[in-house]
Scaffold this active site. Structure first.
Site, PDB file in Angstrom:
ATOM      1  N   TRP A  11       7.031  -2.083 -11.515  1.00 23.05           N
ATOM      2  CA  TRP A  11       7.129  -3.407 -10.909  1.00 23.05           C
ATOM      3  C   TRP A  11       7.591  -4.459 -11.897  1.00 23.05           C
ATOM      4  O   TRP A  11       8.344  -5.364 -11.555  1.00 23.05           O
ATOM      5  CB  TRP A  11       5.784  -3.803 -10.283  1.00 23.05           C
ATOM      6  CG  TRP A  11       5.735  -3.389  -8.847  1.00 23.05           C
ATOM      7  CD1 TRP A  11       5.079  -2.304  -8.337  1.00 23.05           C
ATOM      8  CD2 TRP A  11       6.402  -4.013  -7.751  1.00 23.05           C
ATOM      9  NE1 TRP A  11       5.316  -2.228  -6.981  1.00 23.05           N
ATOM     10  CE2 TRP A  11       6.106  -3.258  -6.589  1.00 23.05           C
ATOM     11  CE3 TRP A  11       7.211  -5.136  -7.639  1.00 23.05           C
ATOM     12  CZ2 TRP A  11       6.594  -3.589  -5.332  1.00 23.05           C
ATOM     13  CZ3 TRP A  11       7.706  -5.477  -6.369  1.00 23.05           C
ATOM     14  CH2 TRP A  11       7.394  -4.707  -5.242  1.00 23.05           C
ATOM     15  N   LYS A 101      -1.971  -5.040  -8.224  1.00 22.34           N
ATOM     16  CA  LYS A 101      -2.960  -4.824  -7.175  1.00 22.34           C
ATOM     17  C   LYS A 101      -4.080  -3.941  -7.701  1.00 22.34           C
ATOM     18  O   LYS A 101      -3.844  -2.800  -8.078  1.00 22.34           O
ATOM     19  CB  LYS A 101      -2.289  -4.177  -5.957  1.00 22.34           C
ATOM     20  CG  LYS A 101      -1.158  -5.025  -5.376  1.00 22.34           C
ATOM     21  CD  LYS A 101      -0.322  -4.271  -4.362  1.00 22.34           C
ATOM     22  CE  LYS A 101       0.829  -5.137  -3.863  1.00 22.34           C
ATOM     23  NZ  LYS A 101       1.714  -4.422  -2.910  1.00 22.34           N
ATOM     24  N   GLY A 130       1.851  -7.879  -1.259  1.00 16.23           N
ATOM     25  CA  GLY A 130       2.556  -7.551  -0.031  1.00 16.23           C
ATOM     26  C   GLY A 130       3.435  -6.328  -0.171  1.00 16.23           C
ATOM     27  O   GLY A 130       3.573  -5.754  -1.258  1.00 16.23           O
ATOM     28  N   LYS A 185      -5.633  -1.387   0.054  1.00 13.12           N
ATOM     29  CA  LYS A 185      -4.653  -0.560   0.769  1.00 13.12           C
ATOM     30  C   LYS A 185      -4.284   0.673  -0.051  1.00 13.12           C
ATOM     31  O   LYS A 185      -3.873   1.696   0.514  1.00 13.12           O
ATOM     32  CB  LYS A 185      -3.421  -1.397   1.147  1.00 13.12           C
ATOM     33  CG  LYS A 185      -2.659  -2.030  -0.008  1.00 13.12           C
ATOM     34  CD  LYS A 185      -1.509  -1.181  -0.482  1.00 13.12           C
ATOM     35  CE  LYS A 185      -0.787  -1.825  -1.661  1.00 13.12           C
ATOM     36  NZ  LYS A 185       0.313  -0.976  -2.172  1.00 13.12           N
ATOM     37  N   ASP A 237       1.068  -3.864   4.725  1.00 18.85           N
ATOM     38  CA  ASP A 237       1.537  -3.031   3.614  1.00 18.85           C
ATOM     39  C   ASP A 237       1.321  -1.543   3.897  1.00 18.85           C
ATOM     40  O   ASP A 237       1.627  -0.700   3.052  1.00 18.85           O
ATOM     41  CB  ASP A 237       0.781  -3.421   2.332  1.00 18.85           C
ATOM     42  CG  ASP A 237       1.593  -3.185   1.063  1.00 18.85           C
ATOM     43  OD1 ASP A 237       2.557  -2.403   1.127  1.00 18.85           O
ATOM     44  OD2 ASP A 237       1.250  -3.753   0.025  1.00 18.85           O
ATOM     45  N   ASN A 249       0.283   6.189  -4.390  1.00 17.97           N
ATOM     46  CA  ASN A 249      -1.059   6.522  -3.930  1.00 17.97           C
ATOM     47  C   ASN A 249      -1.033   7.594  -2.850  1.00 17.97           C
ATOM     48  O   ASN A 249      -1.851   8.516  -2.860  1.00 17.97           O
ATOM     49  CB  ASN A 249      -1.769   5.255  -3.446  1.00 17.97           C
ATOM     50  CG  ASN A 249      -2.065   4.312  -4.592  1.00 17.97           C
ATOM     51  OD1 ASN A 249      -2.981   4.512  -5.362  1.00 17.97           O
ATOM     52  ND2 ASN A 249      -1.243   3.276  -4.726  1.00 17.97           N
TER      53      ASN A 249
END
Length: 318
Positions: A11, A101, A130, A185, A237, A249
């Site tokens: 990222w 996150k 998001g 999530k 998401d 994940n």
């Protein structure tokens, strides 16, 4: 505007690439080692090509001094340590944006709380969460994301600055919900991957419905808006986390079910432990989280645990 991106992983490198293409003056920082060295030596990684306008450095002080806005994108469990280094420099007038996150595994703290405890004023902290995968973004496939903060003026300012045809930003108004929803999530992603590995994809609908409700209960108990669980930070998401081939994940969970090792970062692993801690602290029933925790940390039989999860005693849906 001058922006520094701290982190050269998946990222971090994408954010540098994205903001350089939006004509920001970007400094990209990373520690000398695998991810940084790949960018430095080859000018690219498996996700993006390093824009020649980006100033790549391993000098943290240089990166801090360069920027008006500092975006951090590293492993969630490394944040507190990095903030200890950052706050040795002058950061009084800096804005911090967390594009990551997770929940601190030992304390159950949200990441913005970790930054606040490091001495940064809460009104100068924002989160960027998001759905979205770098592989899709770099192909020009658009998505929507969220900027949230403790300061509504900062939220609007950053969302308007960072928006483009590639990423449309919504204004968040619930930092607790945005952070918990975004972190949680990933735990659902691991469960979804295990269902994939067991050829039980049909149970993903139940997983999504129950997962969002579970996370909504936790957000409410922590003082946030339970409806945040149904927004882009969490339910919005699910497509990228529970279904996409690019989801780390989901791939990690599928690997468990297939007996295959997944060697990339899956933030849902420490998050499951942190969320179990939060569930106990706030007295919230988190059956999916507890099932994933049992498999990851208590050597529970993944097939037996998952099938038991979906054959619990009948309850009202809402």
């Amino acid at each position: 505007m001058k922006v520094s991106v701290l982190g050269c992983g998946r990222w971090g490198s994408f954010i540098g690439w994205y903001l350089a293409n939006q004509n920001f003056d970007v400094c990209q920082w990373g520690r000398e080692g695998k991810s940084f060295d790949v960018l430095k030596n080859t000018g690219k990684n498996e996700y993006v090509e390093l824009d020649k306008r980006i100033n790549l450095t391993s000098d943290l002080e240089k990166a801090i001094e360069h920027a008006e806005v500092i975006i951090i994108s590293i492993s969630a469990q490394s944040l507190r340590s990095l903030m200890g280094e950052i706050t040795k420099f002058s950061v009084k007038d800096k804005i911090f944006v967390l594009c990551m996150k997770g929940i601190e595994i030992e304390s159950g703290k949200r990441l913005s709380e970790v930054v606040i405890e490091s001495g940064i004023e809460k009104e100068k902290i924002a989160v960027w969460v998001g759905p979205g995968h770098i592989q899709a973004f770099t192909k020009g496939e658009p998505n929507c994301m969220v900027i949230d903060s403790y300061n509504s003026e900062l939220t609007v300012k950053l969302a308007d600055l960072f928006k483009s045809d590639l990423i449309r930003f919504y204004y968040g108004n619930d930092v607790i919900g945005s952070e918990i929803g975004a972190a949680a999530k990933n735990v659902l992603g691991i469960a979804a991957g295990m269902l994939d590995g067991l050829n039980l994809k049909t149970l993903k609908g139940a997983l999504m419905a129950r997962g969002a409700r579970e996370v909504a209960r936790l957000i409410k108990a922590m003082g946030g808006n339970e409806f945040s669980a149904y927004g882009l930070c969490h339910l919005g998401d699910y497509e990228t986390t529970l279904f996409s081939e690019y989801s780390h994940n989901r791939a990690f969970g599928e690997g468990i079910a297939k007996g295959e090792k997944f060697n990339k970062l899956a933030e849902g692993v420490p998050t499951a432990k942190a969320m179990k801690l939060l569930g106990e602290k706030y007295k919230v029933d988190l059956p999916i989280t507890n099932a994933v925790y049992s498999i990851l940390y208590e050597n529970g039989d993944y097939k037996q645990v998952l099938l038991k999860l979906f054959s619990r005693d009948l309850k009202k849906e809402f």
